[in-house]
Design a protein around this motif. Sequence first.
Motif, short mmCIF file in Angstrom:
data_model
loop_
_atom_site.label_atom_id
_atom_site.label_comp_id
_atom_site.label_asym_id
_atom_site.label_seq_id
_atom_site.Cartn_x
_atom_site.Cartn_y
_atom_site.Cartn_z
N MET A 1 -81.44 -30.85 17.90
CA MET A 1 -81.88 -29.47 18.13
C MET A 1 -80.72 -28.47 18.09
O MET A 1 -80.91 -27.30 18.38
CB MET A 1 -82.62 -29.38 19.46
N SER A 2 -79.53 -28.93 17.75
CA SER A 2 -78.33 -28.08 17.65
C SER A 2 -78.01 -27.33 18.94
O SER A 2 -77.68 -26.15 18.92
CB SER A 2 -78.48 -27.09 16.49
N VAL A 3 -78.09 -28.05 20.05
CA VAL A 3 -77.73 -27.47 21.36
C VAL A 3 -76.31 -27.90 21.68
O VAL A 3 -76.01 -29.09 21.72
CB VAL A 3 -78.71 -27.95 22.46
N GLU A 4 -75.44 -26.92 21.92
CA GLU A 4 -74.03 -27.23 22.18
C GLU A 4 -73.57 -26.81 23.56
O GLU A 4 -72.44 -27.11 23.95
CB GLU A 4 -73.18 -26.56 21.11
N SER A 5 -74.41 -26.09 24.30
CA SER A 5 -74.04 -25.62 25.63
C SER A 5 -75.25 -25.70 26.55
O SER A 5 -76.20 -24.93 26.42
CB SER A 5 -73.54 -24.16 25.54
N ILE A 6 -75.22 -26.69 27.47
CA ILE A 6 -76.38 -26.92 28.33
C ILE A 6 -75.98 -27.78 29.53
O ILE A 6 -75.07 -28.59 29.44
CB ILE A 6 -77.52 -27.61 27.54
N THR A 7 -76.66 -27.57 30.63
CA THR A 7 -76.56 -28.47 31.78
C THR A 7 -77.94 -29.08 31.97
O THR A 7 -78.94 -28.37 32.03
CB THR A 7 -76.15 -27.70 33.06
N ILE A 8 -77.98 -30.40 32.04
CA ILE A 8 -79.25 -31.12 32.20
C ILE A 8 -79.20 -31.97 33.46
O ILE A 8 -78.24 -32.70 33.70
CB ILE A 8 -79.51 -32.04 30.99
N LYS A 9 -80.27 -31.86 34.25
CA LYS A 9 -80.46 -32.77 35.37
C LYS A 9 -81.69 -33.60 35.04
O LYS A 9 -82.78 -33.06 34.84
CB LYS A 9 -80.67 -32.02 36.68
N ALA A 10 -81.52 -34.90 34.95
CA ALA A 10 -82.61 -35.81 34.59
C ALA A 10 -82.88 -36.76 35.75
O ALA A 10 -81.97 -37.43 36.23
CB ALA A 10 -82.24 -36.60 33.34
N VAL B 1 -83.27 -28.09 32.68
CA VAL B 1 -82.17 -27.59 31.87
C VAL B 1 -81.75 -26.22 32.36
O VAL B 1 -82.57 -25.43 32.84
CB VAL B 1 -82.55 -27.53 30.36
N TYR B 2 -80.45 -25.95 32.25
CA TYR B 2 -79.86 -24.70 32.70
C TYR B 2 -78.81 -24.26 31.67
O TYR B 2 -78.19 -25.10 31.02
CB TYR B 2 -79.14 -24.89 34.05
N PRO B 3 -78.59 -22.95 31.57
CA PRO B 3 -77.48 -22.48 30.72
C PRO B 3 -76.15 -23.00 31.29
O PRO B 3 -76.01 -23.16 32.49
CB PRO B 3 -77.55 -20.96 30.84
N ASN B 4 -75.21 -23.29 30.42
CA ASN B 4 -73.88 -23.74 30.85
C ASN B 4 -72.87 -22.66 30.48
O ASN B 4 -72.61 -22.42 29.30
CB ASN B 4 -73.53 -25.07 30.19
N GLU B 5 -72.30 -22.01 31.48
CA GLU B 5 -71.36 -20.91 31.27
C GLU B 5 -70.05 -21.37 30.62
O GLU B 5 -69.34 -20.58 30.02
CB GLU B 5 -71.04 -20.20 32.60
N GLU C 1 -79.57 -21.56 21.81
CA GLU C 1 -78.90 -21.11 23.03
C GLU C 1 -79.87 -21.13 24.20
O GLU C 1 -80.96 -20.54 24.12
CB GLU C 1 -78.35 -19.70 22.84
N ILE C 2 -79.49 -21.79 25.26
CA ILE C 2 -80.30 -21.86 26.47
C ILE C 2 -80.09 -20.54 27.22
O ILE C 2 -78.96 -20.21 27.59
CB ILE C 2 -79.89 -23.06 27.35
N ILE C 3 -81.17 -19.80 27.46
CA ILE C 3 -81.02 -18.50 28.12
C ILE C 3 -81.59 -18.45 29.53
O ILE C 3 -81.28 -17.55 30.29
CB ILE C 3 -81.66 -17.37 27.27
#
Length: 87
Positions: A56-65, A21-25, A2-4
């Motif tokens: 990495m089992s990430v299911e909720s994230i916002t990524i700016k690349a 990377v940012y948490p995605n609500e 979980e991205i916190i």
Amino acid sequence: MEIIKPAKAGTLESNDILIMVYPNEEGKIEINLESIVKKQFGEVILQVIEDKLKEMSVESITIKAQDKGALDYTISARVETAIMRAV
């Protein structure tokens, strides 16, 4: 995982990529890609990022690349580092 909190890895130097990377609500994966080689390699870059998120089992994230011509292993390492900093 979980991205916190927001986190980043990489630089805007040539042959590198800046990953933020940012948490995605909303509980989903959002990827915003800016790249100097997006027309040629945009799909490959997105696939490398998505593969690392699955690994990495990430299911909720916002990524700016912001890509400046990074190779696959650099993209993967930057994504992993940013995520580890954000959890």
